[in-house]
Write a protein that holds these residues in place. Structure first.
Motif, mmCIF file in Angstrom:
data_model
loop_
_atom_site.group_PDB
_atom_site.id
_atom_site.type_symbol
_atom_site.label_atom_id
_atom_site.label_comp_id
_atom_site.label_asym_id
_atom_site.label_seq_id
_atom_site.Cartn_x
_atom_site.Cartn_y
_atom_site.Cartn_z
ATOM 1 N N THR A 9 0.758 -1.137 -0.048
ATOM 2 C CA THR A 9 0.018 -0.052 0.012
ATOM 3 C C THR A 9 0.865 1.294 -0.045
ATOM 4 N N LEU A 50 -6.215 2.594 -6.496
ATOM 5 C CA LEU A 50 -7.342 1.525 -6.812
ATOM 6 C C LEU A 50 -6.762 0.354 -6.275
ATOM 7 N N ALA A 51 -5.475 0.009 -6.616
ATOM 8 C CA ALA A 51 -4.971 -1.319 -6.121
ATOM 9 C C ALA A 51 -4.643 -1.077 -4.542
ATOM 10 N N VAL A 53 -6.358 0.489 -2.349
ATOM 11 C CA VAL A 53 -7.649 0.284 -1.759
ATOM 12 C C VAL A 53 -8.211 -1.116 -1.758
ATOM 13 N N LEU A 54 -8.035 -1.705 -2.991
ATOM 14 C CA LEU A 54 -8.667 -3.057 -3.121
ATOM 15 C C LEU A 54 -7.724 -4.074 -2.332
ATOM 16 N N TRP A 56 -7.003 -3.833 0.573
ATOM 17 C CA TRP A 56 -7.850 -3.964 1.813
ATOM 18 C C TRP A 56 -9.257 -4.131 1.951
ATOM 19 N N TRP A 57 -10.172 -4.034 0.882
ATOM 20 C CA TRP A 57 -11.359 -4.045 0.538
ATOM 21 C C TRP A 57 -11.568 -5.475 0.007
ATOM 22 N N ARG A 58 -11.088 -5.807 -1.091
ATOM 23 C CA ARG A 58 -10.941 -7.201 -1.946
ATOM 24 C C ARG A 58 -9.611 -7.562 -2.026
ATOM 25 N N ALA A 61 -8.636 -9.257 -5.530
ATOM 26 C CA ALA A 61 -8.449 -8.350 -6.654
ATOM 27 C C ALA A 61 -7.301 -7.300 -6.433
ATOM 28 N N GLY A 62 -6.960 -6.776 -5.374
ATOM 29 C CA GLY A 62 -5.915 -5.841 -5.090
ATOM 30 C C GLY A 62 -4.780 -6.641 -5.450
ATOM 31 N N LEU A 65 -4.183 -7.053 -9.195
ATOM 32 C CA LEU A 65 -4.135 -5.815 -9.843
ATOM 33 C C LEU A 65 -2.495 -5.277 -9.516
ATOM 34 N N THR A 66 -2.130 -5.165 -8.327
ATOM 35 C CA THR A 66 -0.649 -4.859 -7.736
ATOM 36 C C THR A 66 0.093 -5.481 -8.675
#
Length: 127
Positions: A9, A50-51, A53-54, A56-58, A61-62, A65-66
Motif C-alpha cells: 500500500t 485503486l490497487a 484500496v482493493l 484492503w477491501w477486496r 483483486a488488489g 492488480l498490484t
C-alpha cells in the motif's frame, strides 16, 4: 501478512504521488514517449490508489492488480529507458528510480504467493 499488504500500500501510494505530481506539474501526456505509454503512465495515477484500496477491501483483486501494475510498469519503464526516450542509456547503469521500482516489483513477485495463500484466513479473521 498485513505488514506485507501495508508495504504494498505504501509503495503504491508513493507511485500515486509520483504520477499525480507529474500530471500537476507537466500536464496530461506530457512526456516525449509514444501515446500508449503516456496514457499508461497517466492511468497509473488512478490504478495505483485503486490497487491500494482493493488490497484492503477486496484483497485478491488488489493483489492481482498490484502484480499486473508492477510487471507492466517495470516492463514499460525498462523499455523506455533502453529505447533512450529520455537520453541514451548508460552501459551497466540502471536509473535509481527504475532500480527502486524493480526492488519493489521483486518483493511483490516473491511475497504475492504467500499473501494469496493466506488471504482466505485473513478474510475469515475480519468477518
Amino acid at each position: 501478512m498485513r505488514i506485507i499488504l501495508l508495504v504494498y500500500t505504501i509503495c503504491l501510494l508513493v507511485g500515486t504521488y509520483t504520477h499525480a505530481r507529474g500530471l500537476v506539474h507537466k500536464g496530461f501526456l506530457a512526456y516525449p514517449v509514444p501515446l500508449a505509454i503516456g496514457l499508461y503512465w497517466d492511468a497509473l495515477t488512478v490504478l495505483d490508489p485503486l490497487a491500494a484500496v482493493l488490497l484492503w477491501w477486496r484483497p485478491k483483486a488488489g493483489l492481482w492488480l498490484t502484480l499486473a501494475i508492477m510487471v507492466s510498469d517495470i516492463s514499460v519503464n525498462t523499455a523506455v529507458y533502453l529505447a533512450g526516450y529520455f537520453g541514451p542509456p548508460v552501459p551497466h547503469m540502471v536509473p535509481l528510480t527504475l532500480f527502486d521500482q524493480a526492488l519493489f516489483g521483486l518483493f511483490v513477485l516473491v511475497t504475492a504467493p504467500l499473501v494469496y495463500k493466506d488471504l482466505p484466513l485473513m478474510n475469515d479473521q475480519t468477518a
